[in-house]
Scaffold this motif. Structure first.
Motif, PDB file in Angstrom:
ATOM      1  N   ASN A   1      39.636  42.752 -27.227  1.00  0.00           N
ATOM      2  CA  ASN A   1      40.304  43.562 -28.239  1.00  0.00           C
ATOM      3  C   ASN A   1      39.566  43.517 -29.566  1.00  0.00           C
ATOM      4  OD1 ASN A   1      42.292  44.313 -26.439  1.00  0.00           O
ATOM      5  ND2 ASN A   1      43.733  42.756 -27.108  1.00  0.00           N
ATOM      6  N   THR A   2      39.005  42.347 -29.912  1.00  0.00           N
ATOM      7  CA  THR A   2      38.254  42.214 -31.157  1.00  0.00           C
ATOM      8  C   THR A   2      37.006  43.080 -31.112  1.00  0.00           C
ATOM      9  OG1 THR A   2      39.089  39.968 -31.437  1.00  0.00           O
ATOM     10  CG2 THR A   2      37.170  40.550 -32.719  1.00  0.00           C
ATOM     11  N   THR A   3      36.285  43.023 -30.002  1.00  0.00           N
ATOM     12  CA  THR A   3      35.078  43.835 -29.848  1.00  0.00           C
ATOM     13  C   THR A   3      35.432  45.315 -29.915  1.00  0.00           C
ATOM     14  OG1 THR A   3      34.056  42.113 -28.491  1.00  0.00           O
ATOM     15  CG2 THR A   3      33.105  44.325 -28.344  1.00  0.00           C
ATOM     16  N   GLN A   4      36.459  45.714 -29.203  1.00  0.00           N
ATOM     17  CA  GLN A   4      36.882  47.115 -29.209  1.00  0.00           C
ATOM     18  C   GLN A   4      37.316  47.530 -30.608  1.00  0.00           C
ATOM     19  OE1 GLN A   4      40.128  47.982 -26.538  1.00  0.00           O
ATOM     20  NE2 GLN A   4      39.703  50.175 -26.595  1.00  0.00           N
ATOM     21  N   PHE A   5      38.043  46.655 -31.298  1.00  0.00           N
ATOM     22  CA  PHE A   5      38.482  46.945 -32.654  1.00  0.00           C
ATOM     23  C   PHE A   5      37.269  47.213 -33.553  1.00  0.00           C
ATOM     24  CE2 PHE A   5      39.537  45.296 -36.955  1.00  0.00           C
ATOM     25  CZ  PHE A   5      40.514  46.230 -37.298  1.00  0.00           C
ATOM     26  N   LEU A   6      36.254  46.357 -33.484  1.00  0.00           N
ATOM     27  CA  LEU A   6      35.087  46.509 -34.355  1.00  0.00           C
ATOM     28  C   LEU A   6      34.195  47.679 -33.951  1.00  0.00           C
ATOM     29  CD1 LEU A   6      34.183  42.757 -34.867  1.00  0.00           C
ATOM     30  CD2 LEU A   6      35.116  44.323 -36.585  1.00  0.00           C
ATOM     31  N   GLN A   7      34.092  47.943 -32.660  1.00  0.00           N
ATOM     32  CA  GLN A   7      33.191  49.000 -32.210  1.00  0.00           C
ATOM     33  C   GLN A   7      33.820  50.384 -32.171  1.00  0.00           C
ATOM     34  OE1 GLN A   7      31.662  47.471 -28.459  1.00  0.00           O
ATOM     35  NE2 GLN A   7      29.917  46.568 -29.507  1.00  0.00           N
ATOM     36  N   GLU A   8      35.137  50.454 -32.013  1.00  0.00           N
ATOM     37  CA  GLU A   8      35.789  51.764 -31.879  1.00  0.00           C
ATOM     38  C   GLU A   8      36.805  52.042 -32.989  1.00  0.00           C
ATOM     39  OE1 GLU A   8      37.376  52.071 -27.891  1.00  0.00           O
ATOM     40  OE2 GLU A   8      35.514  51.282 -27.023  1.00  0.00           O
ATOM     41  N   ALA A  50      33.019  33.699 -33.225  1.00  0.00           N
ATOM     42  CA  ALA A  50      33.714  33.351 -34.468  1.00  0.00           C
ATOM     43  C   ALA A  50      33.477  34.408 -35.538  1.00  0.00           C
ATOM     44  CB  ALA A  50      33.269  31.971 -34.946  1.00  0.00           C
ATOM     45  N   TRP A  51      32.245  34.926 -35.604  1.00  0.00           N
ATOM     46  CA  TRP A  51      31.988  36.012 -36.556  1.00  0.00           C
ATOM     47  C   TRP A  51      32.826  37.246 -36.211  1.00  0.00           C
ATOM     48  CZ3 TRP A  51      30.307  36.467 -41.239  1.00  0.00           C
ATOM     49  CH2 TRP A  51      29.342  35.586 -41.752  1.00  0.00           C
ATOM     50  N   GLU A  52      32.978  37.535 -34.934  1.00  0.00           N
ATOM     51  CA  GLU A  52      33.813  38.675 -34.540  1.00  0.00           C
ATOM     52  C   GLU A  52      35.237  38.488 -35.045  1.00  0.00           C
ATOM     53  OE1 GLU A  52      32.920  41.435 -30.705  1.00  0.00           O
ATOM     54  OE2 GLU A  52      33.885  39.522 -30.324  1.00  0.00           O
ATOM     55  N   ARG A  53      35.766  37.290 -34.894  1.00  0.00           N
ATOM     56  CA  ARG A  53      37.114  36.996 -35.406  1.00  0.00           C
ATOM     57  C   ARG A  53      37.162  37.235 -36.909  1.00  0.00           C
ATOM     58  NH1 ARG A  53      41.541  36.162 -32.238  1.00  0.00           N
ATOM     59  NH2 ARG A  53      42.348  34.950 -33.957  1.00  0.00           N
ATOM     60  N   HIS A  73      35.123  39.092 -38.802  1.00  0.00           N
ATOM     61  CA  HIS A  73      34.976  40.510 -39.138  1.00  0.00           C
ATOM     62  C   HIS A  73      36.255  41.294 -38.836  1.00  0.00           C
ATOM     63  CE1 HIS A  73      30.899  40.162 -40.395  1.00  0.00           C
ATOM     64  NE2 HIS A  73      30.389  40.005 -39.184  1.00  0.00           N
ATOM     65  N   ALA A  74      36.902  40.996 -37.726  1.00  0.00           N
ATOM     66  CA  ALA A  74      38.144  41.706 -37.399  1.00  0.00           C
ATOM     67  C   ALA A  74      39.194  41.456 -38.478  1.00  0.00           C
ATOM     68  CB  ALA A  74      38.652  41.281 -36.026  1.00  0.00           C
ATOM     69  N   LYS A  75      39.371  40.207 -38.889  1.00  0.00           N
ATOM     70  CA  LYS A  75      40.344  39.889 -39.950  1.00  0.00           C
ATOM     71  C   LYS A  75      39.940  40.543 -41.265  1.00  0.00           C
ATOM     72  CE  LYS A  75      41.866  35.264 -38.561  1.00  0.00           C
ATOM     73  NZ  LYS A  75      43.248  34.942 -38.866  1.00  0.00           N
ATOM     74  N   HIS A  76      38.649  40.469 -41.576  1.00  0.00           N
ATOM     75  CA  HIS A  76      38.161  40.957 -42.861  1.00  0.00           C
ATOM     76  C   HIS A  76      38.265  42.481 -42.954  1.00  0.00           C
ATOM     77  CE1 HIS A  76      34.741  40.773 -46.034  1.00  0.00           C
ATOM     78  NE2 HIS A  76      35.903  40.572 -46.613  1.00  0.00           N
ATOM     79  N   PHE A  77      37.827  43.172 -41.914  1.00  0.00           N
ATOM     80  CA  PHE A  77      37.935  44.635 -41.912  1.00  0.00           C
ATOM     81  C   PHE A  77      39.401  45.059 -41.959  1.00  0.00           C
ATOM     82  CE2 PHE A  77      33.487  44.739 -40.873  1.00  0.00           C
ATOM     83  CZ  PHE A  77      33.041  45.994 -41.265  1.00  0.00           C
ATOM     84  N   ALA A  78      40.250  44.425 -41.150  1.00  0.00           N
ATOM     85  CA  ALA A  78      41.676  44.777 -41.154  1.00  0.00           C
ATOM     86  C   ALA A  78      42.269  44.579 -42.551  1.00  0.00           C
ATOM     87  CB  ALA A  78      42.428  43.943 -40.117  1.00  0.00           C
ATOM     88  N   LEU A  95      40.975  47.407 -44.818  1.00  0.00           N
ATOM     89  CA  LEU A  95      41.547  48.700 -44.421  1.00  0.00           C
ATOM     90  C   LEU A  95      43.017  48.776 -44.838  1.00  0.00           C
ATOM     91  CD1 LEU A  95      39.774  49.016 -40.977  1.00  0.00           C
ATOM     92  CD2 LEU A  95      39.416  50.503 -42.967  1.00  0.00           C
ATOM     93  N   ARG A  96      43.755  47.668 -44.668  1.00  0.00           N
ATOM     94  CA  ARG A  96      45.159  47.620 -45.137  1.00  0.00           C
ATOM     95  C   ARG A  96      45.231  47.809 -46.648  1.00  0.00           C
ATOM     96  NH1 ARG A  96      45.452  43.064 -42.163  1.00  0.00           N
ATOM     97  NH2 ARG A  96      45.638  41.770 -44.034  1.00  0.00           N
ATOM     98  N   GLN A  97      44.235  47.306 -47.350  1.00  0.00           N
ATOM     99  CA  GLN A  97      44.183  47.434 -48.810  1.00  0.00           C
ATOM    100  C   GLN A  97      44.294  48.903 -49.221  1.00  0.00           C
ATOM    101  OE1 GLN A  97      40.500  45.948 -50.411  1.00  0.00           O
ATOM    102  NE2 GLN A  97      41.260  45.907 -52.501  1.00  0.00           N
ATOM    103  N   PHE A  98      43.805  49.792 -48.387  1.00  0.00           N
ATOM    104  CA  PHE A  98      43.831  51.232 -48.698  1.00  0.00           C
ATOM    105  C   PHE A  98      44.763  52.018 -47.772  1.00  0.00           C
ATOM    106  CE2 PHE A  98      39.934  49.471 -50.371  1.00  0.00           C
ATOM    107  CZ  PHE A  98      40.074  49.848 -51.702  1.00  0.00           C
ATOM    108  N   GLY A  99      45.731  51.322 -47.188  1.00  0.00           N
ATOM    109  CA  GLY A  99      46.775  51.994 -46.421  1.00  0.00           C
ATOM    110  C   GLY A  99      46.394  52.384 -45.013  1.00  0.00           C
ATOM    111  N   LEU A 100      45.291  51.869 -44.505  1.00  0.00           N
ATOM    112  CA  LEU A 100      44.891  52.154 -43.123  1.00  0.00           C
ATOM    113  C   LEU A 100      45.242  50.935 -42.287  1.00  0.00           C
ATOM    114  CD1 LEU A 100      41.440  53.787 -43.864  1.00  0.00           C
ATOM    115  CD2 LEU A 100      43.548  54.955 -43.238  1.00  0.00           C
ATOM    116  N   GLU A 101      46.211  51.096 -41.413  1.00  0.00           N
ATOM    117  CA  GLU A 101      46.696  49.973 -40.591  1.00  0.00           C
ATOM    118  C   GLU A 101      46.026  49.997 -39.237  1.00  0.00           C
ATOM    119  OE1 GLU A 101      48.735  47.757 -42.017  1.00  0.00           O
ATOM    120  OE2 GLU A 101      48.885  48.976 -43.813  1.00  0.00           O
ATOM    121  N   ALA A 102      45.645  48.806 -38.781  1.00  0.00           N
ATOM    122  CA  ALA A 102      44.997  48.691 -37.474  1.00  0.00           C
ATOM    123  C   ALA A 102      46.024  48.774 -36.356  1.00  0.00           C
ATOM    124  CB  ALA A 102      44.243  47.364 -37.389  1.00  0.00           C
TER     125      ALA A 102
END
Length: 155
Positions: free
Chosen positions: A5-12, A135-138, A140-145, A148-155
């Motif tokens: 799910n983390t990989t899919q989240f970051l790639q898609e 661990a970097w994937e984890r 990046h997923a937290k950081h990007f989410a 994105l939430r900061q600007f109203g885009l929810e994962a």
């Protein structure tokens, strides 16, 4: 979030959500504009893919506590203050948000290429210390989410 799910989240999911981010999007917290946030994300991906380096600022004896958070499902809190970020956003590097978005998408692709070529590598996150690909994937997923939430885009 599982590894798949983390990989899919970051790639898609992340690229699709970035496509929806607009330059004038109001922020829910913090001082970064959408372009500042995207450029900040791009820089952190460069830390993971070996293009830039930064010293670890967290004392080694505190790393287990930080990594416990990293591997948890807890998100970064709003207004989280990074010990390596200046109090004000730095000058923008790219001419516009579209360029910044293209750059961060490229850096994410380079992240996966880097670790495909160096599967046992560890690169340094200044807060969490040396991290593997997973661990970097984890991170990046937290950081990007978070941004994105900061600007109203929810994962």
């Amino acid at each position: 979030m599982s590894e798949l799910n983390t990989t899919q989240f970051l790639q898609e999911t992340v690229p699709a959500m970035l496509d929806r981010l607009e330059a004038g999007a109001p922020r829910r917290w913090g001082k970064m504009s959408p372009q500042h946030a995207v450029e900040h994300l791009s820089y952190t991906v460069k830390l993971s893919n070996g293009k830039v380096t930064m010293a670890q600022v967290t004392p080694d004896d505190q790393l287990p506590r930080y990594r416990e958070f990293l591997m948890s499902d807890r998100p970064f809190r709003e207004n989280t203050v990074s010990p390596v970020m200046p109090p004000e956003p730095p000058p923008l590097r790219y001419p516009d948000l579209a360029t910044a978005k293209a750059k961060v998408k490229q850096e994410l692709q380079d992240f996966y290429r880097y670790f495909a070529a160096h599967p046992t590598a560890q690169t340094v996150n200044p807060v969490f210390g040396p991290l593997t690909r997973d661990a970097w994937e984890r991170f990046h997923a937290k950081h990007f989410a978070h941004h994105l939430r900061q600007f109203g885009l929810e994962a």
